[in-house]
Design a protein around this motif. Structure first.
Motif, PDB file in Angstrom:
ATOM      1  N   ALA A   6     -83.901-101.478  47.110  1.00 20.79           N
ATOM      2  CA  ALA A   6     -84.628-102.727  47.336  1.00 20.79           C
ATOM      3  C   ALA A   6     -83.673-103.912  47.281  1.00 20.79           C
ATOM      4  CB  ALA A   6     -85.744-102.888  46.311  1.00 20.79           C
ATOM      5  N   ARG A   7     -82.741-103.901  46.272  1.00 24.09           N
ATOM      6  CA  ARG A   7     -81.768-104.992  46.195  1.00 24.09           C
ATOM      7  C   ARG A   7     -80.872-105.025  47.431  1.00 24.09           C
ATOM      8  NH1 ARG A   7     -81.894-103.863  40.550  1.00 24.09           N
ATOM      9  NH2 ARG A   7     -80.266-102.267  40.789  1.00 24.09           N
ATOM     10  N   ALA A   8     -80.491-103.838  47.903  1.00 27.63           N
ATOM     11  CA  ALA A   8     -79.663-103.788  49.107  1.00 27.63           C
ATOM     12  C   ALA A   8     -80.406-104.364  50.316  1.00 27.63           C
ATOM     13  CB  ALA A   8     -79.216-102.345  49.381  1.00 27.63           C
ATOM     14  N   MET A   9     -81.688-104.039  50.389  1.00 29.38           N
ATOM     15  CA  MET A   9     -82.460-104.570  51.512  1.00 29.38           C
ATOM     16  C   MET A   9     -82.645-106.079  51.390  1.00 29.38           C
ATOM     17  SD  MET A   9     -85.318-101.626  52.262  1.00 29.38           S
ATOM     18  CE  MET A   9     -85.643-102.313  53.880  1.00 29.38           C
ATOM     19  N   MET A  10     -82.808-106.572  50.153  1.00 28.85           N
ATOM     20  CA  MET A  10     -82.916-108.013  49.970  1.00 28.85           C
ATOM     21  C   MET A  10     -81.624-108.713  50.373  1.00 28.85           C
ATOM     22  SD  MET A  10     -85.965-108.662  49.004  1.00 28.85           S
ATOM     23  CE  MET A  10     -85.754-110.349  48.496  1.00 28.85           C
ATOM     24  N   GLN A  11     -80.489-108.086  50.088  1.00 31.64           N
ATOM     25  CA  GLN A  11     -79.223-108.661  50.539  1.00 31.64           C
ATOM     26  C   GLN A  11     -79.147-108.691  52.062  1.00 31.64           C
ATOM     27  OE1 GLN A  11     -76.822-110.039  48.593  1.00 31.64           O
ATOM     28  NE2 GLN A  11     -75.826-110.656  50.526  1.00 31.64           N
ATOM     29  N   GLY A  12     -79.666-107.621  52.690  1.00 28.27           N
ATOM     30  CA  GLY A  12     -79.704-107.629  54.153  1.00 28.27           C
ATOM     31  C   GLY A  12     -80.613-108.713  54.700  1.00 28.27           C
ATOM     32  N   ILE A  13     -81.717-108.968  53.987  1.00 26.79           N
ATOM     33  CA  ILE A  13     -82.621-110.054  54.413  1.00 26.79           C
ATOM     34  C   ILE A  13     -81.893-111.391  54.369  1.00 26.79           C
ATOM     35  CG2 ILE A  13     -84.689-111.338  53.746  1.00 26.79           C
ATOM     36  CD1 ILE A  13     -85.916-108.686  52.869  1.00 26.79           C
ATOM     37  N   GLN A  14     -81.109-111.617  53.308  1.00 27.27           N
ATOM     38  CA  GLN A  14     -80.347-112.859  53.219  1.00 27.27           C
ATOM     39  C   GLN A  14     -79.363-112.994  54.372  1.00 27.27           C
ATOM     40  OE1 GLN A  14     -78.586-113.427  49.329  1.00 27.27           O
ATOM     41  NE2 GLN A  14     -80.385-112.585  48.279  1.00 27.27           N
ATOM     42  N   ASP A  15     -78.703-111.889  54.695  1.00 24.69           N
ATOM     43  CA  ASP A  15     -77.755-111.938  55.821  1.00 24.69           C
ATOM     44  C   ASP A  15     -78.471-112.247  57.132  1.00 24.69           C
ATOM     45  OD1 ASP A  15     -75.751-111.345  54.061  1.00 24.69           O
ATOM     46  OD2 ASP A  15     -75.794-109.179  54.465  1.00 24.69           O
ATOM     47  N   ASP A  16     -79.632-111.611  57.351  1.00 26.64           N
ATOM     48  CA  ASP A  16     -80.391-111.894  58.569  1.00 26.64           C
ATOM     49  C   ASP A  16     -80.846-113.349  58.617  1.00 26.64           C
ATOM     50  OD1 ASP A  16     -80.085-109.373  59.539  1.00 26.64           O
ATOM     51  OD2 ASP A  16     -82.033-108.623  58.857  1.00 26.64           O
ATOM     52  N   ALA A  17     -81.255-113.879  57.469  1.00 26.85           N
ATOM     53  CA  ALA A  17     -81.696-115.278  57.434  1.00 26.85           C
ATOM     54  C   ALA A  17     -80.540-116.213  57.770  1.00 26.85           C
ATOM     55  CB  ALA A  17     -82.281-115.603  56.061  1.00 26.85           C
ATOM     56  N   ARG A  18     -79.351-115.921  57.213  1.00 25.85           N
ATOM     57  CA  ARG A  18     -78.194-116.761  57.534  1.00 25.85           C
ATOM     58  C   ARG A  18     -77.841-116.676  59.019  1.00 25.85           C
ATOM     59  NH1 ARG A  18     -76.256-114.279  52.660  1.00 25.85           N
ATOM     60  NH2 ARG A  18     -76.308-115.744  50.897  1.00 25.85           N
ATOM     61  N   THR A  19     -77.909-115.465  59.567  1.00 22.43           N
ATOM     62  CA  THR A  19     -77.619-115.308  60.991  1.00 22.43           C
ATOM     63  C   THR A  19     -78.618-116.069  61.853  1.00 22.43           C
ATOM     64  OG1 THR A  19     -76.688-113.113  60.559  1.00 22.43           O
ATOM     65  CG2 THR A  19     -77.288-113.634  62.834  1.00 22.43           C
ATOM     66  N   THR A  20     -79.883-115.993  61.450  1.00 24.06           N
ATOM     67  CA  THR A  20     -80.908-116.735  62.189  1.00 24.06           C
ATOM     68  C   THR A  20     -80.640-118.231  62.138  1.00 24.06           C
ATOM     69  OG1 THR A  20     -82.525-115.022  61.621  1.00 24.06           O
ATOM     70  CG2 THR A  20     -83.390-117.149  62.388  1.00 24.06           C
ATOM     71  N   LEU A  21     -80.285-118.732  60.971  1.00 26.53           N
ATOM     72  CA  LEU A  21     -79.999-120.161  60.826  1.00 26.53           C
ATOM     73  C   LEU A  21     -78.819-120.580  61.702  1.00 26.53           C
ATOM     74  CD1 LEU A  21     -80.608-122.816  59.411  1.00 26.53           C
ATOM     75  CD2 LEU A  21     -79.096-122.105  57.545  1.00 26.53           C
ATOM     76  N   VAL A  22     -77.777-119.740  61.722  1.00 31.62           N
ATOM     77  CA  VAL A  22     -76.611-120.056  62.554  1.00 31.62           C
ATOM     78  C   VAL A  22     -76.994-120.094  64.026  1.00 31.62           C
ATOM     79  CG1 VAL A  22     -74.382-119.178  63.337  1.00 31.62           C
ATOM     80  CG2 VAL A  22     -74.923-119.203  60.904  1.00 31.62           C
ATOM     81  N   ASP A  23     -77.787-119.096  64.468  1.00 32.99           N
ATOM     82  CA  ASP A  23     -78.191-119.060  65.880  1.00 32.99           C
ATOM     83  C   ASP A  23     -79.060-120.255  66.246  1.00 32.99           C
ATOM     84  OD1 ASP A  23     -76.797-116.774  66.354  1.00 32.99           O
ATOM     85  OD2 ASP A  23     -78.503-115.420  66.089  1.00 32.99           O
ATOM     86  N   LEU A  24     -79.962-120.616  65.353  1.00 39.72           N
ATOM     87  CA  LEU A  24     -80.811-121.769  65.633  1.00 39.72           C
ATOM     88  C   LEU A  24     -79.990-123.054  65.689  1.00 39.72           C
ATOM     89  CD1 LEU A  24     -83.976-120.987  63.472  1.00 39.72           C
ATOM     90  CD2 LEU A  24     -83.732-120.842  65.946  1.00 39.72           C
ATOM     91  N   ARG A  25     -79.026-123.190  64.779  1.00 36.82           N
ATOM     92  CA  ARG A  25     -78.158-124.365  64.828  1.00 36.82           C
ATOM     93  C   ARG A  25     -77.353-124.403  66.131  1.00 36.82           C
ATOM     94  NH1 ARG A  25     -75.575-124.518  58.692  1.00 36.82           N
ATOM     95  NH2 ARG A  25     -77.369-125.542  57.673  1.00 36.82           N
ATOM     96  N   ARG A  26     -76.898-123.254  66.553  1.00 38.08           N
ATOM     97  CA  ARG A  26     -76.136-123.210  67.803  1.00 38.08           C
ATOM     98  C   ARG A  26     -77.010-123.611  68.983  1.00 38.08           C
ATOM     99  NH1 ARG A  26     -75.748-119.356  71.703  1.00 38.08           N
ATOM    100  NH2 ARG A  26     -76.939-117.901  70.432  1.00 38.08           N
ATOM    101  N   THR A  27     -78.263-123.133  69.001  1.00 37.68           N
ATOM    102  CA  THR A  27     -79.161-123.480  70.110  1.00 37.68           C
ATOM    103  C   THR A  27     -79.537-124.951  70.086  1.00 37.68           C
ATOM    104  OG1 THR A  27     -80.061-121.237  70.062  1.00 37.68           O
ATOM    105  CG2 THR A  27     -81.356-122.914  71.204  1.00 37.68           C
ATOM    106  N   VAL A  28     -79.881-125.458  68.902  1.00 38.65           N
ATOM    107  CA  VAL A  28     -80.226-126.877  68.800  1.00 38.65           C
ATOM    108  C   VAL A  28     -79.017-127.754  69.105  1.00 38.65           C
ATOM    109  CG1 VAL A  28     -81.020-128.673  67.212  1.00 38.65           C
ATOM    110  CG2 VAL A  28     -82.083-126.424  67.180  1.00 38.65           C
ATOM    111  N   GLY A  29     -77.838-127.272  68.784  1.00 39.64           N
ATOM    112  CA  GLY A  29     -76.634-128.041  69.079  1.00 39.64           C
ATOM    113  C   GLY A  29     -76.415-128.280  70.556  1.00 39.64           C
TER     114      GLY A  29
END
Length: 448
Positions: free
Chosen positions: A264-287
């Motif tokens: 479960a902790r490993a999956m939560m870490q993966g969720i954090q990574d996915d969230a960061r990736t999503t944020l980066v992609d959204l920033r790139r698109t809005v940019g």
């Protein structure tokens, strides 16, 4: 600043910036009333000129009676000046319609010609003005008939009066009649026709400019709609894919919290990574929308790579890390298809896997990329929905359909064929077929 200066002058003892105003720095204003007065005077100018001619004729006739008496058959100067004044009053703007005014003015001129043996053309100015207005305000056929009738009447009455009252040579008589027709009818009609032509040309140019401006506005609106659609499609592809993975992973991690805390902790870490990736992609698109943002600190530190066919395997690996069962295979020799085409294929696989995670939790998905001689086919198939052993199946979205429409738009953009629908066993199949890939050229003509 000008308004402030005016207020200071009005309320501050007549000073502007500490100086008395002069005629150079006074603000000149034209009220609607002044404009109306000027317009009325301008339209009344022809009538005033004719009235001025009547006054001048009366003054000359009164001052030099001998000169006036030399004209055969002449009536009193007061009578003739009165006839001219009537012509001027008939020409007053917005009194009568052009055709009745033209007939009355020509009739008065015929009376003057008849009583002066055809030698006094003092009514010619009014006739010329009336001829001009007839051509300006009447249909061409009606104006032409009126001018021909008026010219014939003037020629007949003037010619007969000159033959009976004076003994001019036939050549002089003919030249006088022709000159009178030219000045009274032909020249005013030509000027009026020229003015009408210029007005029509101006109206045509104004209409052309208006239509060009309207086309430009429509083009700008179309481009804006296209940009909004592309942005919405891109945001849906990015956010939909990553957020679907985050939701599925969070549900699985919640279920595994008690039975397998480490996983479960490993999956939560993966969720954090996915969230960061999503944020980066959204920033790139809005940019992309902020061309004025040159601050390097606002740019993402880890921009996402350009979507291409090679990135499909990364999508599959990410789906597997979220707990999806995904098979992947490549058939044939890979080759480049061009950036737009490969981006469309990448987004199709991304959206398909996201839809499978949302609507077919626990079902197996298979991704295949087949390179044939004349085309490339990208297929994503998921099996019928089965029970998810370690997670609760997510609810269907409230407004489905944006992902499929986005895939269809991308396929149309690159000239590919998209087929979507249920399979015979109850699963789902998305197939993107790209023709002409052997040439490696996108539909927009960009060589790969």
């Amino acid at each position: 600043m000008r308004a402030v200066a005016d207020d200071a002058f009005a309320s501050g003892g007549g000073l502007i910036n500490g100086h008395h105003p002069t005629w150079l720095n006074r603000v000149m204003r034209s009220s609607p009333r002044n404009s109306a007065v000027i317009g009325a005077l301008w339209s009344a100018t022809p009538s005033l000129l004719v009235l001025a001619g009547a006054v001048g004729f009366l003054a000359i006739g009164t001052w030099d009676r001998a000169l006036f008496a030399s004209v055969p058959g002449t009536g009193s100067p007061l009578l003739l000046a009165g006839l001219i004044a009537v012509q001027g009053l008939l020409l007053w703007p917005r009194r009568l319609r052009p055709l009745p005014v033209f007939g009355a003015v020509v009739g008065i001129d015929l009376a003057i010609l008849g009583t002066t043996a055809g030698e006094l053309g003092i009514g010619a100015l009014a006739v010329g003005i009336a001829s001009y207005r007839v051509v300006r305000h009447l249909p061409r056929r009606s104006a032409l008939i009126a001018l021909v009738v008026g010219a014939a009447a003037t020629t007949t009455v003037g010619g007969v009066a000159m033959l009976l009252g004076s003994r001019e040579a036939p050549l002089v008589l003919t030249a006088t009649l022709l000159l009178r027709i030219l000045l009274l009818y032909v020249l005013p009609a030509g000027i009026a026709d020229y003015v009408l032509g210029r007005e029509r040309l101006t109206d045509a140019l104004r209409e052309q400019a208006r239509m060009a401006e309207q086309r430009q506005v429509e083009r700008a609106r179309g481009e804006l709609r296209a940009e909004r659609t592309a942005l919405a499609r891109e945001l849906h592809d990015i956010a939909g894919h990553h957020l679907s993975g985050i939701i599925v992973s969070a549900q699985a991690a919640t279920t595994l919290t008690r039975s397998d805390p480490e996983r479960a902790r490993a999956m939560m870490q993966g969720i954090q990574d996915d969230a960061r990736t999503t944020l980066v992609d959204l920033r790139r698109t809005v940019g992309l929308l902020r061309s004025d943002d040159d601050d390097s600190n606002s740019r993402p530190d880890r921009p996402s790579p350009t979507p291409d066919l090679a990135g499909i395997e990364t999508l599959v690996d990410a789906a597997r890390e979220r707990g999806q069962v995904v098979g992947f295979r490549v058939i044939g020799a890979p080759r480049s298809l061009g950036p737009l085409t490969e981006a469309a294929a990448y987004r199709m696989v991304q959206e398909s896997l996201a839809n499978a995670a949302r609507h077919a939790r626990g079902a197996r998905s298979d991704v295949s990329v087949r390179f044939d001689e004349g085309e490339v086919a990208i297929v994503v198939v998921n099996a019928p929905t089965g029970p998810a052993p370690d997670a609760v199946a997510p609810r269907a979205p409230a407004q489905p359909g944006y992902g499929l429409s986005g895939m269809a738009e991308r396929a149309e953009l690159v000239g590919a064929t998209l087929k979507t629908g249920r399979t015979s066993d109850g699963g789902w199949r998305n197939e993107l077929t790209i023709g002409g890939a052997v040439r490696g050229v996108d539909r927009d003509g960009e060589a790969s």
